[in-house]
Design a protein around this motif. Structure first.
Motif, mmCIF file in Angstrom:
data_model
loop_
_atom_site.group_PDB
_atom_site.id
_atom_site.type_symbol
_atom_site.label_atom_id
_atom_site.label_comp_id
_atom_site.label_asym_id
_atom_site.label_seq_id
_atom_site.Cartn_x
_atom_site.Cartn_y
_atom_site.Cartn_z
ATOM 1 N N UNK A 10 46.717 53.761 53.991
ATOM 2 C CA UNK A 10 45.958 53.403 52.794
ATOM 3 C C UNK A 10 46.753 53.779 51.548
ATOM 4 N N UNK A 11 46.213 53.447 50.399
ATOM 5 C CA UNK A 11 46.869 53.801 49.137
ATOM 6 C C UNK A 11 46.356 55.122 48.596
ATOM 7 N N UNK A 12 45.368 55.693 49.259
ATOM 8 C CA UNK A 12 44.714 56.920 48.803
ATOM 9 C C UNK A 12 45.082 58.096 49.713
ATOM 10 N N UNK A 13 44.564 59.270 49.383
ATOM 11 C CA UNK A 13 44.684 60.428 50.248
ATOM 12 C C UNK A 13 43.904 60.178 51.535
ATOM 13 N N UNK A 14 44.458 60.618 52.654
ATOM 14 C CA UNK A 14 43.722 60.678 53.909
ATOM 15 C C UNK A 14 43.671 62.143 54.303
ATOM 16 N N UNK A 15 42.455 62.672 54.418
ATOM 17 C CA UNK A 15 42.292 64.048 54.853
ATOM 18 C C UNK A 15 41.940 64.020 56.335
ATOM 19 N N UNK A 16 42.782 64.648 57.147
ATOM 20 C CA UNK A 16 42.523 64.758 58.571
ATOM 21 C C UNK A 16 41.902 66.128 58.805
#
Length: 95
Positions: A10-16
């Motif tokens: 994605x173009x955003x933050x991904x919080x795992x």
């Protein structure tokens, strides 16, 4: 050993989020990580879900929750080069 790879496309933050320990790893676009556990059986080693509140989306954040199943709760989390990632990897200030 069970292994799961996660990639942020994605173009955003991904919080795992790694549960049940509530460890968080923040990935920018194009970054990924690998989760390894000691599980060797036939049952599922991971359960995955996603969520984002309106406030999260307004701040450019999506959440992926990975539940470690059927093994000890210890999991090794590494980046794409095999370097171990610490809890709160790249978490922005104030989060």
């Amino acid at each position: 050993m069970a292994v799961m790879e996660v990639q942020n496309d994605s173009t955003e933050w991904l919080v795992v989020w790694l549960e049940p320990l509530a460890y968080d790893y923040w990935l920018r676009r194009g970054e990924g990580l690998r989760i390894r556990t000691d599980y060797v059986g036939d049952e599922l080693a991971f359960h995955v879900s996603t969520h984002a509140t309106d406030a999260d989306r307004a701040e450019g954040v999506e959440n992926l929750v990975v539940y470690v199943e059927n093994c000890s709760f210890h999991a090794e989390v590494t980046d794409q080069n095999g370097n171990v990632l610490e809890l709160a990897h790249q978490r922005p200030e104030g989060r």
